[in-house]
Scaffold this active site. Sequence first.
Site, PDB file in Angstrom:
ATOM      1  N   HIS A  93      -7.665  29.486 -37.895  1.00  0.00           N
ATOM      2  CA  HIS A  93      -6.988  29.329 -39.180  1.00  0.00           C
ATOM      3  C   HIS A  93      -6.950  27.847 -39.554  1.00  0.00           C
ATOM      4  O   HIS A  93      -6.690  27.001 -38.711  1.00  0.00           O
ATOM      5  CB  HIS A  93      -5.584  29.923 -39.134  1.00  0.00           C
ATOM      6  N   HIS A  95     -13.327  35.529 -44.465  1.00  0.00           N
ATOM      7  CA  HIS A  95     -12.338  35.023 -43.520  1.00  0.00           C
ATOM      8  C   HIS A  95     -12.529  35.647 -42.135  1.00  0.00           C
ATOM      9  O   HIS A  95     -12.613  34.931 -41.122  1.00  0.00           O
ATOM     10  CB  HIS A  95     -10.935  35.332 -44.057  1.00  0.00           C
ATOM     11  N   GLU A  96     -12.613  36.968 -42.081  1.00  0.00           N
ATOM     12  CA  GLU A  96     -12.736  37.641 -40.777  1.00  0.00           C
ATOM     13  C   GLU A  96     -14.068  37.342 -40.106  1.00  0.00           C
ATOM     14  O   GLU A  96     -14.125  37.129 -38.894  1.00  0.00           O
ATOM     15  CB  GLU A  96     -12.509  39.144 -40.918  1.00  0.00           C
ATOM     16  N   CYS A 106     -14.476  23.199 -42.085  1.00  0.00           N
ATOM     17  CA  CYS A 106     -14.901  24.532 -41.623  1.00  0.00           C
ATOM     18  C   CYS A 106     -16.391  24.754 -41.874  1.00  0.00           C
ATOM     19  O   CYS A 106     -17.096  25.315 -41.038  1.00  0.00           O
ATOM     20  CB  CYS A 106     -14.059  25.626 -42.280  1.00  0.00           C
TER      21      CYS A 106
END
Length: 174
Positions: free
Chosen positions: A140, A130-131, A168
């Site tokens: 997000h 995620h990071e 994404c």
Amino acid sequence: MKRIFIIPVGTVDSSIVSGIANGLKEKFRCEIGIDKEIPIPLDAYNNKRRQYHSTTILGELRFLKLKDFDRILGVIDVDLFVPELNFVFGEADISRGVAVISLTRLRQEFYGLHPDNGIFQMRAIKEATHEIGHTYGLGHCPNKKCIMHFSNSLRDTDIKGPGFCDICRSNLGI
């Protein structure tokens, strides 16, 4: 090819770092490097909160930017915060390509439950992915199953799938 460098900040179990490295290599189809640990910056600790300011740690990591790697992930085993939140699982500096994750709240034991190394490792990989996704420009995602969905709690992290949604993934070019 994407190249990510992982740096333990303070003492971190090397098997967890290796698991994160393998997870990131699979998710981003990239080369991974792991360096020796660096000390936790003393000025990151907030005595009143009894937590460490993640942005201060990011500041230290950005000075370690290496020529051969385009992203750096710090892995730390202390509780992190940013002023506007009670805690954070991690934080990313998008403009500098650095991120940090905390392992502390990813453990079952933090919540008074029995240890489960499999769940812990899965959570660590999700948060690292995620990071690092943020450092590659992803925001997000509204899809609750996408790894880029915001985690406000550990339950949110557990609900997420292990990877990126189609949108994404396309934005990452993988």
